[in-house]
Design an enzyme around this catalytic site. Structure first.
Site, short mmCIF file in Angstrom:
data_model
loop_
_atom_site.label_atom_id
_atom_site.label_comp_id
_atom_site.label_asym_id
_atom_site.label_seq_id
_atom_site.Cartn_x
_atom_site.Cartn_y
_atom_site.Cartn_z
N GLU A 88 -6.93 4.86 7.70
CA GLU A 88 -6.65 6.28 7.41
C GLU A 88 -7.81 6.93 6.69
O GLU A 88 -8.12 8.10 6.91
CB GLU A 88 -5.35 6.38 6.62
CG GLU A 88 -4.14 6.08 7.49
CD GLU A 88 -2.91 5.57 6.74
OE1 GLU A 88 -2.89 5.58 5.49
OE2 GLU A 88 -1.95 5.14 7.42
N HIS A 123 -9.59 1.24 4.73
CA HIS A 123 -8.33 1.49 5.45
C HIS A 123 -8.58 2.48 6.58
O HIS A 123 -9.36 3.44 6.42
CB HIS A 123 -7.26 2.02 4.48
CG HIS A 123 -5.89 1.99 5.07
ND1 HIS A 123 -5.44 2.93 5.97
CD2 HIS A 123 -4.85 1.11 4.88
CE1 HIS A 123 -4.20 2.64 6.33
NE2 HIS A 123 -3.82 1.52 5.66
N GLY A 183 2.66 -1.29 4.36
CA GLY A 183 2.70 0.16 4.06
C GLY A 183 4.12 0.57 3.75
O GLY A 183 4.63 0.37 2.65
N GLY A 184 4.79 1.15 4.76
CA GLY A 184 6.14 1.69 4.60
C GLY A 184 7.11 0.75 3.90
O GLY A 184 7.85 1.17 3.00
N GLU A 213 -5.78 -4.74 10.58
CA GLU A 213 -4.71 -3.77 10.80
C GLU A 213 -5.01 -3.00 12.09
O GLU A 213 -5.81 -2.06 12.08
CB GLU A 213 -4.65 -2.79 9.64
CG GLU A 213 -4.27 -3.46 8.33
CD GLU A 213 -3.74 -2.46 7.31
OE1 GLU A 213 -2.64 -2.69 6.83
OE2 GLU A 213 -4.41 -1.46 7.05
N GLY A 267 2.15 2.20 10.80
CA GLY A 267 3.13 3.27 10.63
C GLY A 267 3.76 3.73 11.93
O GLY A 267 4.40 4.78 11.99
N ASN A 298 0.87 -1.17 0.00
CA ASN A 298 0.00 0.00 0.00
C ASN A 298 0.91 1.23 0.00
O ASN A 298 1.50 1.57 1.01
CB ASN A 298 -0.88 -0.04 1.26
CG ASN A 298 -1.75 1.20 1.40
OD1 ASN A 298 -1.90 1.97 0.44
ND2 ASN A 298 -2.29 1.41 2.59
N TRP A 299 0.97 1.81 -1.18
CA TRP A 299 1.93 2.93 -1.32
C TRP A 299 1.43 4.19 -0.61
O TRP A 299 2.16 5.12 -0.40
CB TRP A 299 2.17 3.22 -2.81
CG TRP A 299 3.02 2.15 -3.49
CD1 TRP A 299 3.51 1.02 -2.97
CD2 TRP A 299 3.47 2.20 -4.85
NE1 TRP A 299 4.23 0.31 -3.88
CE2 TRP A 299 4.24 1.02 -5.09
CE3 TRP A 299 3.33 3.10 -5.93
CZ2 TRP A 299 4.83 0.75 -6.30
CZ3 TRP A 299 3.93 2.81 -7.14
CH2 TRP A 299 4.68 1.63 -7.33
N LYS A 300 0.18 4.23 -0.32
CA LYS A 300 -0.46 5.40 0.28
C LYS A 300 -0.24 6.62 -0.65
O LYS A 300 -0.28 6.48 -1.87
CB LYS A 300 0.05 5.65 1.69
CG LYS A 300 0.00 4.40 2.58
CD LYS A 300 0.16 4.71 4.02
CE LYS A 300 0.21 3.41 4.82
NZ LYS A 300 0.22 3.65 6.24
N SER A 359 3.19 -2.26 10.51
CA SER A 359 4.64 -2.33 10.74
C SER A 359 5.22 -3.71 10.46
O SER A 359 6.11 -4.18 11.17
CB SER A 359 4.98 -1.90 12.17
OG SER A 359 4.55 -0.57 12.39
C1 PEP Z 1 -0.86 0.13 6.07
O1 PEP Z 1 -0.88 1.28 5.86
O2 PEP Z 1 -1.71 -0.59 5.59
C2 PEP Z 1 0.22 -0.39 6.87
C3 PEP Z 1 0.16 -1.61 7.30
O3 PEP Z 1 1.25 0.41 7.13
P1 PEP Z 1 2.64 0.05 7.78
O4 PEP Z 1 3.09 -1.25 7.22
O5 PEP Z 1 3.54 1.14 7.43
O6 PEP Z 1 2.40 -0.04 9.24
#
Ligand code: PEP
Length: 506
Positions: free
Chosen positions: A351, A349, A488-489, A421, A427, A262-264, A467
């Site tokens: 966010e 999601h 994500g990251g 999640e 994040g 997930n590039w966001k 994470s």
């Molecule tokens: C996400 O945004 O879906 C996510 C899991 O982020 P991260 O891996 O950065 O925690």
């Protein structure tokens, strides 16, 4: 002898025939020559003087000659041994063996056994017998004919044991001193007196021990059958759970393992294309052990679709509109997403829920439109830190699923991928432990099972997100209900992303 009331007893006259110098003469009880030994007894006859009641032969009775008392029962009830000397007519009795008789009497006395004479003679006859033999034992009166039947019409000795005849001897064959010294030899074969100790033992065995043994045996048999039954049930249950375990294992092996990026709101178009290319190249060089998807901003979709090998890396959007089309400035519909070549869309999601106010209702619409346009939905759910601390994670997740996806048909459900999640782990660098993640994913699978059945639940891919990195992915992915990750990251660097994908190879 009991004479029925009103009935007279039959009266007899006994005649004794004696011989002297070849001359026969008849005597009766009154003139019998007791003291004249020149008369030799030859025969006796009995004639009925007056017909009256005659007791049947079994109606054996013993009477005290002096008092007239009936002693029959008393004698038959006597405990132990009782000798009865049977001498119907003492006037004519052979006195040649009175020494033997006296000896037996002494023997009986010494051993505490009763000894009685039974006769049909008068007091005179009894007195005569006492005179010539010195007999001390009592004589009782019994009917002459009855007495004759006791020892095959011949006088002699009878041995009773508690009212039962156990042996008898004719007067010519009375038991010798030797036999008397071995008292058991007095007992006729087949007439052993009852041994009370043995009888008691046998009775105890029959009445107590045998039923107890039977009870124990029955109880053991019952316990054994119960044990066999329980064991059969246990074996059945074990087979069932083995089968279920095998099924789950098979399903888990069959269930799609997915790593989705997930590039966001990151990467320019050029950067995105370069990243997509790099990911594509590295996976082309080394085939992944799972499905790989990258979800990009809308503007990247069409271009990235052009650089991806769709058989190796799937493409998805990070959102889509809750409206089909029309005057919704700035929105991108599910159909538009699909038209770029994308196959997936992330919906729900945290966010988007948090910053753009996406409610369960809005998400329900988005899911419906995404599915209607042939997109697979990666549907996110998860609790905040406060909710976890209040131990409301299950409740929150269930409400999110209930509100947006549990309305789908089983057929529609086939296009749903769930991603748990925890918001507090996204994040933040704070990962849920693999056990925490497993526990939640198992719970989610259980509520899917409640809704769509165990089989469907076993086929549903559920991802963990928050994470997730190459370093913790192997541990997370080793859990039975974790089918991959939403990253994500770590999805913004091809090497990091590849490291997570490779966790499925370990
Ligand atoms: C996400 O945004 O879906 C996510 C899991 O982020 P991260 O891996 O950065 O925690």
């Amino acid at each position: 002898m009991k004479v029925p009331e009103g009935a007279k007893q039959t009266k007899y006259k006994t005649t004794f025939v004696c011989v002297k110098n070849g001359v026969e003469k008849e005597f009766d009880e009154n003139n019998y020559p007791y003291n004249d030994t020149t008369w030799v007894f030859k025969d006796s006859r009995q004639e009925i003087l007056e017909q009256g009641y005659e007791p049947p032969i079994h109606d054996f009775s013993i009477t005290d000659g002096e008092t007239g008392e009936d002693l029959t029962q008393q004698i038959l009830d006597k405990k132990g041994y009782t000798f009865l000397l049977v001498a119907p007519y003492l006037e004519t009795a052979d006195d040649s063996n009175f020494d033997e008789i006296n000896h037996i009497y002494e023997y009986a006395k010494a051993n505490g056994y009763a000894f009685y004479g039974l006769t049909a003679s008068t007091e005179k006859g009894i007195g005569h017998w006492r005179d010539i033999t010195g007999a001390e034992y009592p004589f009782y009166i019994t009917d002459g004919i009855t007495l004759k039947t006791v020892i095959r019409s011949s006088p002699g000795l009878v041995l009773l044991y508690q009212g039962t005849i156990i042996n008898k001897w004719s007067q010519n064959d009375l038991p010798t001193a030797g036999r008397l010294n071995a008292p058991l030899s007095l007992i006729q074969e087949g007439h052993e007196p009852e041994n009370h100790t043995w009888m008691k033992i046998v009775l105890i065995i029959i009445c107590y021990i045998l039923p107890l043994i039977l009870l124990i045996i029955t109880d053991r048999i019952w316990a054994w059958t119960q044990w066999v039954k329980k064991r059969e049930e246990w074996v059945k249950q074990k087979e069932q759970s083995n089968r279920l375990y095998q099924l789950i294992k098979r399903k888990r092996q069959m269930r799609k393992k997915i790593v989705a990026g997930n590039w966001k709101m990151n990467e320019t178009l050029q950067e995105g294309i370069a990243l997509a290319k790099e990911i594509n190249e590295s996976l082309k060089a080394e085939k992944p052990n799972c499905d790989v998807v990258i979800c990009t901003p809308f503007i990247h979709l069409a271009s990235v679709a052009g650089v991806l090998d769709s058989g190796i890396v799937g493409l998805g959007a990070e959102n889509c509109a809750d409206k089909e089309k029309g005057a919704y400035t700035g929105e991108v519909s599910a159909a538009m997403v699909k038209s770029t070549g994308a196959q997936y869309v992330i919906l729900g999601h945290s966010e988007r829920r948090q910053y753009y106010g996406e409610t369960a209702e809005i998400l329900k619409e988005k899911v419906k439109l995404a599915l209607a346009n042939g997109l697979k939905v990666i549907f996110c759910c998860g609790e905040t830190l406060e909710e976890r601390e209040a131990e409301k994670q299950n409740e929150v997740v269930k409400a999110e699923l209930d509100g947006s996806v549990f309305n789908l048909t089983a057929e529609e459900w086939k296009s749903i991928i769930l991603a748990y999640e925890p918001i507090w782990a996204i994040g933040t660098g704070k990962t849920a432990t693999s056990d925490q993640a497993q526990e939640m994913l198992a719970y989610i699978r259980s509520i899917v099972a409640e809704k769509y059945g165990k089989e469907v639940a076993e086929e549903t891919s559920i991802l963990y997100g928050g994470s997730c990195k190459a370093s913790n992915a192997p541990e997370l992915f080793s859990k039975p209900d974790i089918d991959g990750g939403l990253i994500g990251g770590a999805s913004l660097k091809a090497a990091d992303f590849k490291g997570i994908i490779d966790a499925w190879k370990k």
